[in-house]
Design an enzyme around this catalytic site. Structure first.
Site, mmCIF file in Angstrom:
data_model
loop_
_atom_site.group_PDB
_atom_site.id
_atom_site.type_symbol
_atom_site.label_atom_id
_atom_site.label_comp_id
_atom_site.label_asym_id
_atom_site.label_seq_id
_atom_site.Cartn_x
_atom_site.Cartn_y
_atom_site.Cartn_z
ATOM 1 N N SER A 135 6.197 3.034 5.693
ATOM 2 C CA SER A 135 5.144 3.412 7.286
ATOM 3 C C SER A 135 4.975 2.968 7.941
ATOM 4 O O SER A 135 5.368 1.999 8.301
ATOM 5 C CB SER A 135 4.044 3.826 6.417
ATOM 6 O OG SER A 135 3.009 3.951 6.544
ATOM 7 N N TYR A 148 -2.450 -1.422 1.883
ATOM 8 C CA TYR A 148 -1.228 -1.080 1.953
ATOM 9 C C TYR A 148 -0.092 -1.335 3.528
ATOM 10 O O TYR A 148 0.965 -1.822 3.047
ATOM 11 C CB TYR A 148 -1.703 0.828 3.033
ATOM 12 C CG TYR A 148 -0.906 1.716 2.926
ATOM 13 C CD1 TYR A 148 -0.452 2.373 2.322
ATOM 14 C CD2 TYR A 148 -0.356 2.393 3.932
ATOM 15 C CE1 TYR A 148 0.535 3.636 2.318
ATOM 16 C CE2 TYR A 148 0.319 3.787 4.749
ATOM 17 C CZ TYR A 148 0.921 4.151 3.272
ATOM 18 O OH TYR A 148 2.002 4.759 3.995
#
Ligand SMILES: NC(=O)c1ccc[n+]([C@@H]2O[C@H](COP(=O)([O-])OP(=O)(O)OC[C@H]3O[C@@H](n4cnc5c(N)ncnc54)[C@H](OP(=O)(O)O)[C@@H]3O)[C@@H](O)[C@H]2O)c1
Length: 244
Positions: A135, A148
């Site tokens: 990501s 995350y």
């Protein structure tokens, strides 16, 4: 798109195949002629995908280490796409305690365990490709995503290390790190209202990510596409914030 025959790839395993980027990747890889093992927890979604694509469904929680070892035992996998992942967005002081472990287990530990289980066969056959869907949050600060981001950054760095550790073999390692993609992920991480607002912008589509994965997988045998960052044209990372 097709695989150069000299790669010798016949099989793939895609995690998080029940929706979004994973389902699109299964579609692309089955269409390219591979036998694709599709992993997720929602069996009904996998059955529908299997009926449509011919993939082999495995109802499996990838954070269950023993269940993964049992399900993968004896499988000869040339391509592993570590796609399953998820986020919970909030500052760390507001984080539900159980979510801390869940986010790290799903986005970091499970990926490392699956790599550990499937890499030995790839090395023995001197043929393989391991992909992770990372990501932009693993590379650039993003508010509310400390856990995350940490997991995605750790996996990104681990891929660079594992590429070094397997240097000399024909196993290839690729991280594909996207910006915003129109999937169910936002419903799960920020709730329906904010998700609707997020997805009202021009975003990437799951098929765009599947195409990036295929670009790396289908590169000639002497090429390792190490990292791809892919954004919607109207999104960019960076800048500085000031408190009022
Ligand atoms: N959407 C974005 O904007 C975006 C941006 C950057 C990175 N990513 C990354 O892209 C990847 C795919 O996400 P997506 O956007 O396609 O979202 P998604 O549609 O919500 O897909 C997530 C997938 O992960 C699976 N999954 C979740 N927990 C699991 C578990 N414990 N065991 C097995 N499977 C599990 C889900 O299936 P089940 O619930 O059926 O198990 C689902 O198939 C993730 O790694 C995400 O971090 C997404």
């Amino acid at each position: 798109m097709s695989f150069p025959p000299s790669l010798g790839y016949r099989t793939a395993l895609v995690t998080g195949a029940s929706s979004g980027i994973g389902a699109s990747t299964v579609e692309a890889l089955t269409a390219a002629g591979l036998t694709v093992h599709a992993v997720a927890r929602r069996g009904d979604r996998l059955q529908e995908l299997a009926a449509r694509t011919g993939c082999v469904p495995h109802v499996l929680d990838i954070t269950d280490r023993k269940a993964c070892a049992a399900a993968l035992d004896g499988l000869e996998i040339d391509i592993l796409v570590n796609n399953a992942g998820g986020s919970h967005q909030s500052p760390i002081q507001d984080y539900p305690p159980d979510e801390i472990d869940r986010i790290l287990d799903l986005n970091l530990r499970a990926v490392m365990h699956l790599n550990r289980l499937l890499l030995p066969g790839m090395l023995a056959r001197d043929r393989g490709h391991i992909v992770v869907i990372g990501s932009m949050a693993g590379h650039y600060p993003m508010r509310g995503s400390a856990l995350y981001s940490a997991a995605k950054a750790a996996v990104s760095h681990a891929f660079d290390v594992m590429r070094l550790d397997t240097l000399g073999s024909r196993v290839r390692w690729t991280e594909v790190a996207p910006g915003r993609v129109a999937t169910e992920a936002f419903m799960n991480s920020i709730g329906p209202e904010r998700a609707k607002e997020f997805l009202s912008k021009e975003t990437l589509q799951p098929e765009d990510l599947a195409a990036s994965v295929c670009h790396a997988l289908m590169a000639p045998p002497h090429v390792n596409v190490s990292r791809i960052e892919i954004y919607p044209v109207k999104q960019a990372s960076g800048g500085f914030l000031y408190a009022d």
